[in-house]
Each structure stands twice: as structure tokens, then as C-alpha cells.
Write an enzyme that holds these catalytic residues in place. Structure first.
Site, PDB file in Angstrom:
ATOM      1  N   ASP A  55     -27.591  38.755 -13.406  1.00 35.34           N
ATOM      2  CA  ASP A  55     -28.190  38.446 -12.269  1.00 35.34           C
ATOM      3  C   ASP A  55     -27.482  38.773 -10.891  1.00 35.34           C
ATOM      4  OD1 ASP A  55     -30.416  37.736 -13.556  1.00 35.34           O
ATOM      5  OD2 ASP A  55     -30.382  35.394 -12.708  1.00 35.34           O
ATOM      6  N   ASP A  61     -21.947  33.690  -3.121  1.00 36.72           N
ATOM      7  CA  ASP A  61     -22.150  32.902  -4.519  1.00 36.72           C
ATOM      8  C   ASP A  61     -20.658  32.605  -4.938  1.00 36.72           C
ATOM      9  OD1 ASP A  61     -25.016  34.928  -5.340  1.00 36.72           O
ATOM     10  OD2 ASP A  61     -25.214  32.794  -5.020  1.00 36.72           O
ATOM     11  N   GLU A  83     -23.131  28.881 -12.850  1.00 35.05           N
ATOM     12  CA  GLU A  83     -23.947  30.139 -12.818  1.00 35.05           C
ATOM     13  C   GLU A  83     -23.103  31.242 -12.625  1.00 35.05           C
ATOM     14  OE1 GLU A  83     -27.359  30.415 -10.366  1.00 35.05           O
ATOM     15  OE2 GLU A  83     -27.753  32.503 -11.092  1.00 35.05           O
ATOM     16  N   GLU A  84     -21.836  31.164 -11.955  1.00 37.57           N
ATOM     17  CA  GLU A  84     -21.228  32.132 -11.851  1.00 37.57           C
ATOM     18  C   GLU A  84     -19.933  32.216 -12.539  1.00 37.57           C
ATOM     19  OE1 GLU A  84     -23.981  32.392  -8.915  1.00 37.57           O
ATOM     20  OE2 GLU A  84     -22.678  33.855  -9.501  1.00 37.57           O
ATOM     21  N   ASP A 102     -25.278  25.144  -9.802  1.00 36.89           N
ATOM     22  CA  ASP A 102     -25.838  26.137  -9.280  1.00 36.89           C
ATOM     23  C   ASP A 102     -25.062  26.358  -8.044  1.00 36.89           C
ATOM     24  OD1 ASP A 102     -28.640  28.101  -9.016  1.00 36.89           O
ATOM     25  OD2 ASP A 102     -26.662  28.694  -8.240  1.00 36.89           O
ATOM     26  N   LEU A 104     -24.917  28.365  -5.490  1.00 41.12           N
ATOM     27  CA  LEU A 104     -25.588  28.761  -4.215  1.00 41.12           C
ATOM     28  C   LEU A 104     -27.054  29.345  -5.039  1.00 41.12           C
ATOM     29  CD1 LEU A 104     -25.420  28.499  -1.226  1.00 41.12           C
ATOM     30  CD2 LEU A 104     -24.784  30.934  -1.265  1.00 41.12           C
ATOM     31  N   ASP A 105     -27.982  28.246  -4.819  1.00 42.41           N
ATOM     32  CA  ASP A 105     -29.288  28.727  -5.319  1.00 42.41           C
ATOM     33  C   ASP A 105     -30.230  29.347  -4.401  1.00 42.41           C
ATOM     34  OD1 ASP A 105     -31.634  28.314  -7.135  1.00 42.41           O
ATOM     35  OD2 ASP A 105     -32.455  27.430  -5.405  1.00 42.41           O
ATOM     36  N   GLU A 266     -29.784  23.933 -13.207  1.00 44.60           N
ATOM     37  CA  GLU A 266     -31.322  24.219 -12.561  1.00 44.60           C
ATOM     38  C   GLU A 266     -32.526  23.112 -12.937  1.00 44.60           C
ATOM     39  OE1 GLU A 266     -31.674  28.380 -12.806  1.00 44.60           O
ATOM     40  OE2 GLU A 266     -31.099  28.634 -10.619  1.00 44.60           O
TER      41      GLU A 266
HETATM   42  P1  AFP Z   1     -31.803  34.037  -6.872  1.00 47.81           P
HETATM   43  O1  AFP Z   1     -30.341  33.040  -6.487  1.00 47.81           O
HETATM   44  O2  AFP Z   1     -31.301  35.405  -7.296  1.00 47.81           O
HETATM   45  O3  AFP Z   1     -32.254  34.128  -5.366  1.00 47.81           O
HETATM   46  O4  AFP Z   1     -32.966  33.382  -7.384  1.00 47.81           O
HETATM   47  C1  AFP Z   1     -33.470  32.120  -6.979  1.00 47.81           C
HETATM   48  C2  AFP Z   1     -34.291  31.302  -8.110  1.00 47.81           C
HETATM   49  O5  AFP Z   1     -33.137  31.421  -9.153  1.00 47.81           O
HETATM   50  C3  AFP Z   1     -34.852  30.171  -7.625  1.00 47.81           C
HETATM   51  O6  AFP Z   1     -34.299  29.457  -6.649  1.00 47.81           O
HETATM   52  C4  AFP Z   1     -36.255  30.666  -7.220  1.00 47.81           C
HETATM   53  O7  AFP Z   1     -37.017  29.710  -7.474  1.00 47.81           O
HETATM   54  C5  AFP Z   1     -36.462  31.735  -8.257  1.00 47.81           C
HETATM   55  O8  AFP Z   1     -35.521  32.363  -8.571  1.00 47.81           O
HETATM   56  C6  AFP Z   1     -37.313  32.929  -7.275  1.00 47.81           C
HETATM   57  O9  AFP Z   1     -37.629  34.066  -8.326  1.00 47.81           O
HETATM   58  P2  AFP Z   1     -38.410  35.165  -7.964  1.00 47.81           P
HETATM   59  O10 AFP Z   1     -37.629  35.928  -7.219  1.00 47.81           O
HETATM   60  O11 AFP Z   1     -38.802  35.809  -9.189  1.00 47.81           O
HETATM   61  O12 AFP Z   1     -39.847  34.651  -7.246  1.00 47.81           O
END
Ligand code: AFP
Length: 320
Positions: A55, A61, A83-84, A102, A104-105, A266
């Protein structure tokens, strides 16, 4: 009441209280770091790398992960999974608690100023060696929480005695309780899903969402609205405050045949908070907190929020 005071009065385990206080201090520093992003060159912000799970990984992050590790090194913590990080970090001590995070989500939202956050889960080792301790199910959590770096910096926390909401008082740089009994409404008329992936959905998801979209003329006999922030912490915060149902199901894409979100750092922490606030969190059929953990980065389908809606969705999955 301040977070520190709440923990003194309500957290029986002093070590757990220290860990949560230090994670809160780490979050305050992460929040400040994000706000000074304009001092980090734009090219730096947009520099991208890939984490162990393939990812996208951004400098913030990595910076957030480093901040958390610095604060956990000052805490009574035996190990840390993130996650990292490919595997867990062994802090080489006999402390009882382990932490998942996580850091930085929602990082794809960093450069567009949309709310992002930090999610954590805390478990005892329960007399297990570290590698086994990190594969305990979510039911073993003693605490979980997440911080939202948005218009306000807020913090949802559970110790297993309900879910609380705190807000950062920037003047004193401390978290203050703003709701000591967060309660998710049983019913809702708002769903959250990334509708761009409709062609990949399984039939229970397609049926549930179609029924919502059919509105009052359809079988649900009521109209629904939709929200999708693309940041789990932002969607979870909205649902904890005003209700709603969030769906990130398994879908036909190979990478997401077990959903996109990770179970240990998560789904499990979010599920603990949601259940403690009177909501439900499932993988389709099973409660998230009962799902066996095989590895730290294991993905899981995740549907959570207002209990009436989660139950309706689960019935579609059971009838599959
Ligand atoms: P990122 O951390 O790569 O922005 O992903 C965020 C996530 O893990 C979560 O926070 C969101 O609900 C979901 O992914 C969004 O996923 P989509 O981009 O497939 O909608």
C-alpha cells in the site's frame, strides 16, 4: 475532566493508563506535525513509497510511526505492531502490554486537507510469547481508541466500560472529555461505502445497498443518504456521534477478496469502540472481535455501526 484524571479514576491498571497517556501525547505531536505540513516541501509531502503490504506510504505515515515508537519506548510496553512495520517490534522487556497501531489512517487524504487519524489497540500478553501474543483475537483487547486530526483534534477511547469522546484543548495541550457515554443510535438512514466498486460487490452487499437506494418506494420504505470520506477514522467518528453504517466488504478484486481493512490495527480497535457504544461490528457473519488472527497484516471485511442496519446486512449474508 482531563484524560489524565479520567484514567486515574477509571483505569485499574496503572501501566495501561501510562500507555494511553503517552499515546495521547504522541497524537498531539502528530497533530502538530500535520499542521506544519506547509513547512515540509510539497515534493516531500508527495514523495511516495510502498509499505510491506503493497500500500502507498507517505512521509507522514513514516513520521507518525516514528513518533509513536518514541513514545512507546518511554512506556511499559513489550512490543509494537504497525501498518508501517513488516513484523512486530520487540522492546526486549518483561512488560505485560502490547500495542497495535495504524499510525496515520487515511493518508491518501493528507495533501487534500481531509481528516485523517491514528488508531490503536492495547492487549495483555496473557503469558504468551510475543509472536503468539500478537495473534490474539480482538476480544482480548483491554483498550482501544482513535484520534481524528480534523477541524478539531478528537479522541475516542474505550477501556471496556463504554466509549468516551475527548477533544484537544489547544490552550493547555490536553484532552478533555466532551461525552462520557457515547451511544450509537440503533437505527439510521445513512450508509457509507465506496460506490465506485459496485461492480465488484458480492450479492449481500449489492442487495443491501440497492434496498437503501430504492428509498421509501422500495422494501425499506425509507430514504437513505450516503457519506464516504475515504478515511476510516472520519467515517467511524461520524457514526459514533450520529449513527450510520459503514461497509468495506470483501469484493471481487484479488487484493481485496478479504476486504481492504486490517483486522489487528483497524477492524479490532474500531469494533471494540463501536460495541462499547451499543453498535455492532461484523465481517459479514461473525462479530469482528471473535475473528481468529493469523497474522498482523491480515485483512478483513468490515461492516459496523447502528445495530439494526448491521443485523439486516448480516441476514443478507446468512441467506447467501
Ligand atoms: P489510505 O490510508 O491508503 O488512505 O486508506 C484509507 C483506508 O484504509 C481507510 O481509512 C478508508 O476507509 C479506506 O482505506 C478507503 O478505501 P478506498 O480508497 O478503497 O475507498
Amino acid at each position: 475532566m482531563l484524560l489524565k484524571e479520567y484514567l486515574t479514576d477509571n483505569c485499574e491498571n496503572e501501566q495501561l493508563a501510562i500507555i494511553i497517556n503517552n499515546l495521547a501525547d504522541a497524537a498531539i505531536l502528530i497533530s502538530k506535525t500535520i499542521k506544519t505540513i506547509n513547512k515540509i516541501s510539497q515534493s516531500e509531502v508527495n514523495k511516495k513509497s510502498i509499505n510491506v503490504d503493497g500500500d502507498l506510504q507517505k512521509p507522514l505515515d513514516i513520521k507518525s510511526d516514528e513518533i509513536i515508537i518514541d513514545y512507546l519506548k518511554k512506556s511499559p510496553v513489550a512490543g509494537y505492531a504497525s501498518e508501517e512495520q513488516e513484523g512486530f517490534i520487540d522492546f526486549k522487556n518483561n512488560n505485560e502490554f502490547i500495542v497495535f497501531a495504524d499510525p496515520l489512517d487515511g493518508s491518501s487524504n493528507i495533501d487534500v486537507n481531509v481528516s485523517i487519524g491514528t488508531i490503536f489497540s492495547i492487549m495483555p500478553k496473557n503469558n504468551l510469547l510475543l509472536d503468539k501474543a500478537f495473534t490474539q483475537s480482538g476480544a482480548k483487547q483491554k483498550s482501544s481508541g482513535f484520534f481524528v486530526y480534523g477541524p478539531q483534534t478528537t479522541f475516542f477511547l474505550t477501556l471496556g466500560k463504554g466509549t468516551l469522546l475527548f477533544a484537544l484543548d489547544e490552550n493547555i495541550e490536553m484532552f478533555v472529555i466532551i461525552n462520557d457515554e457515547v451511544s450509537i443510535p440503533k437505527s439510521t438512514s445513512e450508509f457509507a461505502i465506496n460506490a465506485a466498486y459496485k461492480r465488484y460487490w458480492n450479492s449481500p452487499t449489492a442487495k443491501y445497498i440497492q434496498d437503501c437506494q430504492d428509498g421509501e418506494e422500495g422494501s425499506r420504505k425509507k430514504n437513505f443518504g450516503m457519506r464516504w470520506v475515504g478515511s476510516l477514522v472520519a467515517d467511524a467518528s461520524r457514526i459514533l456521534i450520529r449513527g450510520g453504517v459503514f461497509l468495506y466488504p470483501s469484493d471481487a478484486r484479488t487484493k481485496y477478496k478479504n476486504g481492504r481493512l486490517r483486522l489487528t490495527y483497524e477492524a479490532n480497535p474500531i469494533a471494540f469502540l463501536i460495541e462499547q457504544a451499543g453498535g455492532k461490528a461484523i465481517n459479514g457473519i461473525d462479530d469482528i472481535l471473535t475473528v481468529p488472527v493469523k497474522n498482523i497484516h491480515q485483512r478483513s471485511p468490515l461492516v459496523f455501526g447502528s445495530s439494526d442496519e448491521v443485523i439486516i446486512y448480516r441476514k443478507h449474508c446468512e441467506n447467501l
